[in-house]
Design a protein around this motif. Structure first.
Motif, PDB file in Angstrom:
ATOM      1  N   PHE A   6       0.867  -1.183   0.000  1.00 30.85           N
ATOM      2  CA  PHE A   6       0.000   0.000   0.000  1.00 30.85           C
ATOM      3  C   PHE A   6       0.897   1.223   0.000  1.00 30.85           C
ATOM      4  N   ARG A   7       0.293   2.381  -0.185  1.00 29.46           N
ATOM      5  CA  ARG A   7       1.033   3.630  -0.041  1.00 29.46           C
ATOM      6  C   ARG A   7       0.608   4.264   1.282  1.00 29.46           C
ATOM      7  N   TYR A   8       1.539   4.989   1.897  1.00 36.18           N
ATOM      8  CA  TYR A   8       1.327   5.417   3.280  1.00 36.18           C
ATOM      9  C   TYR A   8       1.576   6.912   3.441  1.00 36.18           C
ATOM     10  N   VAL A   9       0.695   7.562   4.158  1.00 38.63           N
ATOM     11  CA  VAL A   9       0.906   8.967   4.538  1.00 38.63           C
ATOM     12  C   VAL A   9       0.748   9.069   6.042  1.00 38.63           C
ATOM     13  N   SER A  10       1.736   9.647   6.701  1.00 30.64           N
ATOM     14  CA  SER A  10       1.569   9.957   8.108  1.00 30.64           C
ATOM     15  C   SER A  10       1.174  11.425   8.179  1.00 30.64           C
ATOM     16  N   ASP A  53      -2.330   7.570   8.128  1.00 30.24           N
ATOM     17  CA  ASP A  53      -2.062   7.369   9.561  1.00 30.24           C
ATOM     18  C   ASP A  53      -2.429   8.648  10.330  1.00 30.24           C
TER      19      ASP A  53
END
Ligand code: FES
Ligand code: FES
Lengths: 286, 161
Positions: A6-10, A53
């Motif tokens: 998946f691709r993730y953004v905090s 996130d």
């Protein structure tokens, strides 16, 4: 086992979350405490494209009384609700129900917004929200709306959040003159309950004026036991009435059966829990 | 606004040592500790939060490392069983577990030790730890009675000193 790609953004602000939600909509999933989502991702039952996130955003956690509501920020951890003195003082049923969620190691991460949004039929908090007729605040770049529990919690793992919205807080009404309580039966301490009850009562001059009573873990969403509540109005909460209400509860309920407990057993548990909780109310009101 | 990533750089402290690595965002913290850092004291079994074997401390709080992504602990202080004590110099808690025969195969032990460590730091009582905290761990050898004895023994020595 590990999650699929998946691709993730905090995200570091609520604005950033809302922008991302509006851009990725259906493809995105919000990561709060992760105590239900990450297991689903590990088992590949959840395959988000974009994981947003929420854990580093300041200001999404907090417990406050605003007017006649207890407002809990979406990212407030279960452990902080269990140990919070405002909750203990204003809504002890919520402290107790939250202490039933998983184990201490889980409650260190679980969030109130995540728990309610996950809409797990076996979870305690949707039942408490239903008993109190509480609501959630949903926000998107389009604006904000407050949705009552009955419209928000649709069925198993399904809520009515639009893909670009996020739950920012959960609102538990504080009803003056009412007492609420929560209790449940689980196979092992910390496991999901086979059945649970959240009930509230308003007793005036020894007589029940109003009652709210909700069963959890028995259907695809919290079940309001309205016949039990109705039958209690105008009566004295004594042993005879409690026996009667426990029987009505058992008969009114359509409980699901599964590998953990049969429908019949769940009905008995609900009857027992009604007796237990209302018995305590009767003792306290004396 | 940051664009979504598939690989990220993380910086954290693990058992007192500063660590900097690039990780795939989908890497679980348990996988990172075991495969990337070689800290195989953190055991994994169910990998979905049920058994408690993988419990570690993040900023002194006990958490399931199979339910956290490695990228989520960027900037934190992580402690695993390797940070507790070593052969020949066991931590007081490890020593109590050893003396009271609180382990048989030892598979569940690192997770249990880390959970207890976290709860002791947050001021929990021996009783609370025995009931609440142990319920979050599956010991397949079913040695719970001896683990309880070890917890009480540990508290007894701790209170004396
Ligand atoms: S491996 Fe993490 S809880 Fe079982
Ligand atoms: S000692 Fe073998 S699983 Fe606990």
């Amino acid at each position: 086992m590990r999650p699929g790609a998946f691709r993730y953004v905090s995200a570091i602000s609520l604005d950033e979350v809302l922008q991302n939600l509006s851009e990725f909509g259906d493809e995105s999933t919000l990561l709060a405490g992760g105590q239900s989502l990450i297991p689903l991702m590990n088992l590949r039952l959840a395959r988000p494209e974009v994981l947003i996130d929420l854990n580093r955003i300041p200001g999404l956690a907090g417990i406050d009384i605003v007017g006649d509501e207890l407002r809990i920020g979406a990212m407030t951890r279960a452990v902080d609700v269990v140990t919070n003195s405002t909750v203990a003082g204003s809504l002890p049923a919520l402290s107790r129900a939250t202490a039933f969620i998983g184990h201490p190691q889980i409650r260190n991460r679980t969030t109130i917004g995540g728990n309610i949004s996950h809409a797990d039929p076996s979870s305690e908090l949707p039942g408490v929200l239903a008993a109190l007729e509480g609501s959630v605040t949903l926000r998107s770049i389009r604006g904000e709306r407050i949705v009552g529990w009955n419209d928000f919690i649709v069925s198993t793992f399904t809520n009515s959040r639009e893909p670009d919205e996020m739950v920012v807080d959960v609102r538990f009404p504080l009803r003056t003159g009412w007492t609420f309580a929560y209790d449940e039966v689980a196979p092992r301490h910390g496991d999901y309950p086979l059945a649970g009850i959240c009930a509230g009562v308003q007793i005036v001059d020894g007589v029940v004026r109003e009652m709210r009573i909700v069963a959890v873990g028995v259907s695809d969403r919290p079940v309001v036991l309205s016949e039990v509540a109705q039958a209690s109005v105008g009566r004295e909460l004594d042993e005879t009435l409690i026996k009667e209400l426990s029987k009505i509860g058992r008969e009114e309920l359509h409980a699901n059966g599964d590998a953990h407990a049969s429908s019949e057993y769940r009905k008995w548990l609900i009857g027992t829990l009604i007796t237990r909780i209302l018995g305590n109310f009767a003792l306290e009101s004396r | 606004m940051n664009a979504p990533q598939t690989v990220m750089a993380i910086n954290l402290v693990v058992n007192g040592v500063q660590v900097a690595r690039e990780v795939e965002v989908r890497t679980l913290l348990s996988t990172f500790l075991r495969d990337d850092l070689g800290l195989t004291g953190t055991h994994v079994a169910c990998e979905h939060g049920v058994c408690g074997s993988c419990t570690i401390l993040v900023d002194s709080q006990s958490v399931r490392s199979c339910l956290l992504l490695a990228v989520q602990v960027d900037g934190t202080n992580v402690e695993t069983v390797e940070g507790l004590g070593s052969l020949g110099s066991l931590s007081p808690l490890q020593d109590a577990m050893w003396r009271e025969h609180g382990l048989q195969c030892g598979f569940c032990t690192p997770g249990i030790l880390m959970s207890i460590e976290g709860e002791v730091r947050s001021g929990a009582s021996a009783e609370a730890i025995c009931d609440e905290v142990l319920s979050g761990h599956l010991c397949r050898c079913t040695g719970y009675q001896n683990i309880r004895t070890a917890i009480h023994a540990y508290f007894a020595t701790k209170d004396e000193s």
